[in-house]
Design a protein around this motif. Structure first.
Motif, PDB file in Angstrom:
ATOM      1  N   ALA A 171       0.817  -1.213   0.000  1.00  0.00           N
ATOM      2  CA  ALA A 171       0.000   0.000   0.000  1.00  0.00           C
ATOM      3  C   ALA A 171       0.853   1.266   0.000  1.00  0.00           C
ATOM      4  CB  ALA A 171      -0.929  -0.006   1.217  1.00  0.00           C
ATOM      5  N   LEU A 172       2.069   1.158   0.549  1.00  0.00           N
ATOM      6  CA  LEU A 172       2.975   2.305   0.569  1.00  0.00           C
ATOM      7  C   LEU A 172       3.751   2.453  -0.736  1.00  0.00           C
ATOM      8  CD1 LEU A 172       4.375   1.983   4.215  1.00  0.00           C
ATOM      9  CD2 LEU A 172       2.754   3.684   3.338  1.00  0.00           C
ATOM     10  N   GLY A 173       3.535   1.535  -1.667  1.00  0.00           N
ATOM     11  CA  GLY A 173       4.173   1.637  -2.974  1.00  0.00           C
ATOM     12  C   GLY A 173       5.440   0.825  -3.132  1.00  0.00           C
ATOM     13  N   CYS A 174       5.717  -0.094  -2.208  1.00  0.00           N
ATOM     14  CA  CYS A 174       6.928  -0.911  -2.311  1.00  0.00           C
ATOM     15  C   CYS A 174       6.775  -1.961  -3.411  1.00  0.00           C
ATOM     16  CB  CYS A 174       7.205  -1.620  -0.984  1.00  0.00           C
ATOM     17  SG  CYS A 174       7.586  -0.528   0.390  1.00  0.00           S
ATOM     18  N   THR A 175       7.879  -2.265  -4.051  1.00  0.00           N
ATOM     19  CA  THR A 175       7.876  -3.338  -5.041  1.00  0.00           C
ATOM     20  C   THR A 175       7.925  -4.681  -4.324  1.00  0.00           C
ATOM     21  OG1 THR A 175      10.292  -3.383  -5.208  1.00  0.00           O
ATOM     22  CG2 THR A 175       9.102  -1.849  -6.662  1.00  0.00           C
TER      23      THR A 175
END
Length: 279
Positions: A171-175
């Motif tokens: 949700a925080l945009g991590c791959t």
């Protein structure tokens, strides 16, 4: 106090006593082994002193075997650890895929696979083509033995992390790579490092695969990983085959040295790791 409550308390005490007694029986052989090694090995070390640890075999010492064991353990860890971690991480991330399921099955098989067969396999694919025994061949054989232990512990440690942390990282945009290597791995490091320690302890005490791969070098210290090398487990195996009581005494002394190395390295690291997790 009612009869029912009194009966329950008696049953509870009997159960606790039974568990304690069975636990004692389970650990008794381990303490007996440690006790026997200390009693029979310490006189040899006290009699010969530091020379027992530094001298070559012909001079009554096991120095080259100690160095060889350390080299083999470090090399096997360097070779096997990356492969084991990636295998465990893949099995965790893709548990329902064909490769993921096959990886888990293969790792479970490797845990129970006879280590002597690993030695014969490496002898055929490494020792014979090289034309000589070597530390490299022994390290590769030990790496194959270490891999399933580390991989299984890695997969199980990662699987115990609540899924909410993984979802939060996405949700925080991590791959996917960042989630596995920066989030899940850090949270599962206790279980992963436990697997690493168990794997290292396993390979450091292995004998069977070394019989076909390292050759045994006890008169000089190793200078290259492409040449024969010695190891404490193989030296103990060789010494106990001898009819000489002196060789048997040396075997007990070598066993005590190996026990001291294990206890002085793995126990402090395990407790340091435990304290670090609490912080």
């Amino acid at each position: 106090m009612s009869n029912i409550k009194r009966i329950r308390m008696i049953k509870d005490k009997i159960f606790l006593f039974g568990v304690a007694f069975l636990t004692f029986l389970a650990v008794l052989p381990l303490f007996h082994i440690i006790y026997s090694i200390i009693i029979k090995g310490s006189p040899v070390i006290m009699e010969r002193g530091l020379s027992f640890i530094t001298n070559t075999l012909s001079d009554g010492g096991i120095g080259p075997a100690i160095v060889g064991t350390i080299i083999l353990t470090i090399l096997a860890t360097l070779i096997g650890l990356p492969l084991a971690f990636l295998a465990g991480a893949y099995a965790y991330e893709f548990p329902n895929s064909f490769i993921g399921r096959a990886t888990k099955v293969l790792l479970q098989i490797m845990l129970e696979f006879p280590t002597i067969l690993v030695g014969t396999f490496i002898a055929a694919v490494v020792v014979v083509p090289m034309g000589t025994y070597s530390a490299l061949a022994g390290a590769i054989a030990l790496a194959l033995i270490l891999t399933p232990y580390v991989a299984v512990y890695t997969e199980e440690a990662m699987a115990e992390i609540p899924r909410i942390y993984k979802e939060g990282a996405y949700a925080l945009g991590c791959t996917r790579a960042q989630v596995i290597f920066k989030v899940i791995t850090k949270m599962a490091k206790k279980g992963i490092l436990t697997g690493v320690l168990i794997g290292m302890a396993k390979v450091a005490g292995e004998t069977a695969p070394l019989l076909f791969t390292i050759g045994g070098l006890y008169e000089t210290y190793p200078t290259s990983i492409f040449q024969p090398i010695g190891a404490i487990p193989q030296l103990i195996y060789t010494l106990i085959q001898s009819p000489s009581p002196e060789d048997h005494k040396m075997a007990w002394g070598a066993a005590l040295v190996m026990l001291i190395i294990f206890l002085s390295i793995f126990v402090p690291i395990r407790y340091a790791l435990k304290d670090d997790i609490k912080l």
